[in-house]
Every structure is written in structure tokens, then in C-alpha cells.
Scaffold this motif. Structure first.
Motif, PDB file in Angstrom:
ATOM      1  N   GLY A 122       0.529  -1.297  -0.214  1.00 33.91           N
ATOM      2  CA  GLY A 122      -0.125   0.249   0.021  1.00 33.91           C
ATOM      3  C   GLY A 122       0.936   1.342   0.489  1.00 33.91           C
ATOM      4  O   GLY A 122       0.270   1.664   0.774  1.00 33.91           O
ATOM      5  N   ILE A 123       1.933   1.069  -0.631  1.00 35.69           N
ATOM      6  CA  ILE A 123       2.541   2.332  -0.668  1.00 35.69           C
ATOM      7  C   ILE A 123       1.809   3.745  -1.130  1.00 35.69           C
ATOM      8  O   ILE A 123       0.959   3.491  -2.708  1.00 35.69           O
ATOM      9  N   GLY A 124       2.351   5.073  -1.286  1.00 35.78           N
ATOM     10  CA  GLY A 124       1.169   6.345  -1.091  1.00 35.78           C
ATOM     11  C   GLY A 124       1.454   6.406  -2.937  1.00 35.78           C
ATOM     12  O   GLY A 124       0.999   7.321  -3.179  1.00 35.78           O
ATOM     13  N   GLN A 125       3.153   6.439  -3.658  1.00 36.57           N
ATOM     14  CA  GLN A 125       3.572   6.624  -5.121  1.00 36.57           C
ATOM     15  C   GLN A 125       3.824   5.862  -6.267  1.00 36.57           C
ATOM     16  O   GLN A 125       5.437   5.668  -5.437  1.00 36.57           O
ATOM     17  N   PHE A 126       3.945   5.268  -6.744  1.00 37.33           N
ATOM     18  CA  PHE A 126       4.474   5.181  -7.733  1.00 37.33           C
ATOM     19  C   PHE A 126       4.674   5.924  -8.601  1.00 37.33           C
ATOM     20  O   PHE A 126       4.769   7.178  -9.354  1.00 37.33           O
TER      21      PHE A 126
END
Ligand code: LLP
Length: 420
Positions: free
Chosen positions: A119-123
């Protein structure tokens, strides 16, 4: 400003004499100052205080030590990662998954799945195919991954060729001219929420003019995308601000950088994201080393120290300058070459340099070694992996152990077919 200073004739990190660390832990060893890290984090944050929405993600590659990350997590920093190894460190140090930004031109499919799952915030998407893969994986997991498109603005950052990233022939980002069509195709995919653009043109930048040009180009692109109907709510401005490796050469301060950012971005109406590394960690660390020999040379003596290119690779890789200072200076100076024990001529930290006079057995430091120091260390020549210490006021702790050759050998195997 940092918290390494001479007191009573001895170089201290905060309230700890470096002689005490050498006695307790041995040398070579990296020494970080917590107060300096905190100060740099606050100075950087304060420099951006006129901006409305700001997210700061420390470039973990510059110093991934868990204790360092913990200090920065407590300062409210997220993390900019380039591998899931760094993701694991960020999470272990207490950074929130949603505060993590995943950069990097070669994220593997396995890493993409892992990061979506976490669930990381941004790619920060570097090529169209990567965006397609993220969309597919996320959709399969019933998730939507938030992403921005990294563009290559084709601006020369005016820094060392090996740490320039924003020229059109560099491997990073999509060409800015092709960004609108690629963005549009990615924005149409299920599983992917395309929310903005990103750039990073290089590291150890001393001139704000190319950064400003690059920001202006990327801002214009963001506005063009918004005008085309896309929901653009963030622009990631990367890292890259330089630090003074040589005391008399000053880079722009974070405050001056912040003023430039405020001016260029004033009409963007987005969350601005930053990925500083070196400017936070660089001057918060030194590499403490002991002189083994002072060897006569043809022109100058060689000061042979127990740190080597495997411990601090920057001079060998980029001809980088690190100030060299005696821990207990006697007030005299000498001109010398400084080299490590590794069997390569490139294992030379400085040639023909005026330094504090030192003799065999003396302690000394390489300054400004907190960024891209320990993290780039290796065990070349079967040397131990260099340890790290953090100082906090009058206290200090080993925050990464010296990994001894025995431990490295234990991880290797002689296969059965070689056994007698
Ligand atoms: N964001 C991205 C996408 C990056 O590639 C980098 C650094 C940063 C942020 C952080 O940049 P900084 O604020 O630290 O300049 N090993 C080299 C530096 C390599 C930098 C790579 N990218 C050295 O020792 O100089």
C-alpha cells in the motif's frame, strides 16, 4: 551547520569525543549526529513553509540506516525508495506506507507486486510498460495504485556526469514531449490513478537555474494535463540540492531553494513532493579512521588510513572531495596524499592535499560522509563491512555492526562437487 566541532583539543560529535568512539568500536566507523540530522530536517522543512501542501520523502538510498530513518520518520519525513529492500527499511523505521514514494528505472515485477500489496503512497512511473504492469497487478489485487509519470525534462543539471539524470540521453523518465500521450494511455487503465508528474535532474547541484528551468517545464506539462481534463494534484520535484564538501564552496541554502520553488510553483495548486537525500544526511556524518602509516612518497608522503575505497567509494567513483581533519589537531599542517589499504591505485582519497599534520596511530575523519557513504560500502579485499554509530548528546550507540569476514565467509558455501 553541524554538530562536529573541536572541544578541548578533540573533535567531538555533539558531546562525545571521537576518541571515545574509536576506543569503543574501533575504526573505520561512520559516526552520525542525531542533532545534525534533526537540524537539517527542520531547516529543509522551514525552507518550504510558505508552500501550502508539502510532502517530504527522504531519499533512502543516501543513508538507509534504520536509526537514521527513525530520526527522520519522527521529523515527519516519508521515504523515497528505489527497491523493496529500502521499502522494508522505511517501514521498519516507522515510516507509513502511504508516505513512501517508489522511484527507480528498474523496479522488478516482483517488487511492484510487493509494493502494491504494502500500500505504498506513490509510484513514480519511468516507462509506459511499467505503468501497464502496475495497473494489471493492482487491478488483480482489487486495488488502485496511485502514480505519477516521471518525465525527463532534458535539462543539464551542471553536475558530475555520473550523477546527472535529466538529460534526454539519460536512462530516467519518459521524454517530456511524449509525456501527454503516455499519461493519457496510463490514466485510462483500471487499477492505476495517475495524479501528476515527477522529475529529478541530478544530485549535488550548485546552480538553481537549471532546476528552475526543469521545474518550469514540468509545471507547464502538469497544467497542460489538467487542462486536458486529468485530475492533477501533485508534482514530485525530486532531490538534488548540493552540500558544501569543501568548506569554502557554498551551495544555495535550502531557504534560497525554497524561495525559488515558491516562485515557480505559485499557480500550480498541487501537493509538492520533495526527495532530499544528501542535503539532510551529508553533513550529519563523518567517517572516522586511524592513520596506519605515513609512508614516504616521491613527491609527497602517503598518509595510509584504515578506511578504504570499499568504505567510502565517492572519491574513487567521482573524484569527490571529502575534507580530512585530525581528531586531535596539533596546529601544524602538512601536504600529503591520502590513501587506503585496498590494492588499487584508485584507493586514494586525496592527492597533494594540505591537511592537518598526522602521524601513525592518529585518528582523523573524512567529513560530509553521512550521505552515499556507508550505503555504498562493500567488503572488497575481504575487509569487514564498516559499522555505523549514532551520537545523541553525550550518548552514542552502534547502529550498524561491523560485519566481520567470518560472518561473510559463513554465508558462502563450497559445493559438494568440490569437496574431497
Ligand atoms: N530522487 C531521485 C529520483 C534520485 O535519483 C536521487 C538520487 C534523489 C532523489 C536524492 O538526491 P540527493 O538529494 O541526495 O542529491 N552516489 C552519488 C549520488 C547518487 C544520487 C542518485 N539519485 C554520490 O555519492 O554523489
Amino acid at each position: 551547520m553541524d554538530h562536529f566541532a573541536i572541544r578541548d583539543g578533540v573533535l567531538h560529535a555533539e558531546d562525545v569525543p571521537l576518541t571515545a568512539i574509536a576506543d569503543a568500536v574501533g575504526t573505520p566507523v561512520y559516526v552520525y549526529s542525531r542533532a545534525t540530522l534533526e537540524r537539517h530536517a527542520r531547516v529543509f522543512r522551514d525552507a518550504l513553509s510558505d508552500l501550502q501542501n508539502v510532502h517530504i520523502a527522504f531519499a533512502i538510498k543516501s543513508n538507509p540506516n534504520l536509526a537514521v530513518l527513525r530520526v527522520l520518520a519522527r521529523e515527519g519525513f516519508g521515504g523515497d525508495i528505489v527497491s523493496t529492500g529500502e521499502m522494508k527499511r522505511a517501514l521498519a523505521a516507522g515510516m507509513k506506507a502511504r508516505d513512501i514514494v517508489f522511484s527507480g528505472v528498474g523496479k522488478t515485477r516482483g517488487e511492484l507486486r510487493e509494493a502494491i500489496d504494502a500500500g505504498i503512497g506513490q509510484f513514480n512511473i519511468e516507462l509506459e510498460e511499467e505503468g501497464v504492469a502496475i495497473a494489471q497487478f493492482a487491478a488483480k489485487m482489487g486495488k488502485t495504485a496511485t502514480a505519477v509519470l516521471r518525465v525527463n525534462p532534458d535539462v543539464d543539471a551542471g553536475t558530475h556526469a555520473k550523477i546527472s539524470t535529466g538529460l534526454k540521453d539519460n536512462k530516467f523518465g519518459v521524454p517530456i514531449g511524449r509525456a501527454p500521450e503516455i499519461f493519457a494511455r496510463l490514466a485510462a487503465l483500471d487499477g492505476l490513478a495517475m495524479r501528476g508528474v515527477a522529475l529529478h535532474i541530478g544530485s549535488q547541484i550548485f546552480d538553481l537555474a537549471p532546476i528552475e528551468r526543469a521545474y518550469a517545464k514540468v509545471g507547464a506539462l502538469a497544467m497542460e494535463l489538467r487542462a486536458a481534463g486529468f485530475e492533477i494534484d501533485r508534482v514530485d520535484l525530486g532531490g538534488g540540492l548540493g552540500v558544501p564538501y569543501e568548506r569554502d564552496k557554498a551551495p544555495p541554502t535550502p531557504a534560497v531553494y525554497g524561495e525559488m520553488v515558491a516562485r515557480v510553483t505559485k499557480d500550480w495548486d498541487v501537493t509538492l513532493m520533495f526527495e532530499p537525500g544528501r542535503v539532510i544526511a551529508g553533513n550529519a556524518g563523518v567517517l572516522l579512521t586511524r592513520v596506519i602509516w605515513v609512508k614516504p612518497g616521491v613527491h609527497r608522503p602517503y598518509v595510509i588510513v584504515d578506511a578504504a575505497m570499499n568504505d567510502l567509494a565517492r572519491p574513487a567513483m567521482y573524484d569527490a572531495w571529502h575534507d580530512f581533519e585530525a581528531v586531535e589537531p596539533v596546529g601544524k599542517r602538512m601536504v600529503a596524499n591520502i590513501a587506503g589499504p585496498v590494492c588499487e591505485s584508485g584507493d586514494t582519497f586525496a592527492m597533494n592535499r594540505e591537511i592537518d599534520a598526522v602521524k601513525a596511530g592518529d585518528l582523523a575523519v573524512f567529513r560530509t560522509a553521512g550521505a552515499y557513504g556507508a550505503t555504498m560500502a562493500s567488503t572488497y579485499n575481504s575487509r569487514a563491512l564498516v559499522p555505523e554509530v549514532m551520537v545523541d548528546g553525550a550518548a552514542f550507540a552502534v547502529v550498524a555492526e561491523r560485519v566481520m569476514p567470518e560472518a561473510l565467509i559463513a554465508a558462502e558455501h563450497v559445493p559438494d562437487f568440490l569437496k574431497d
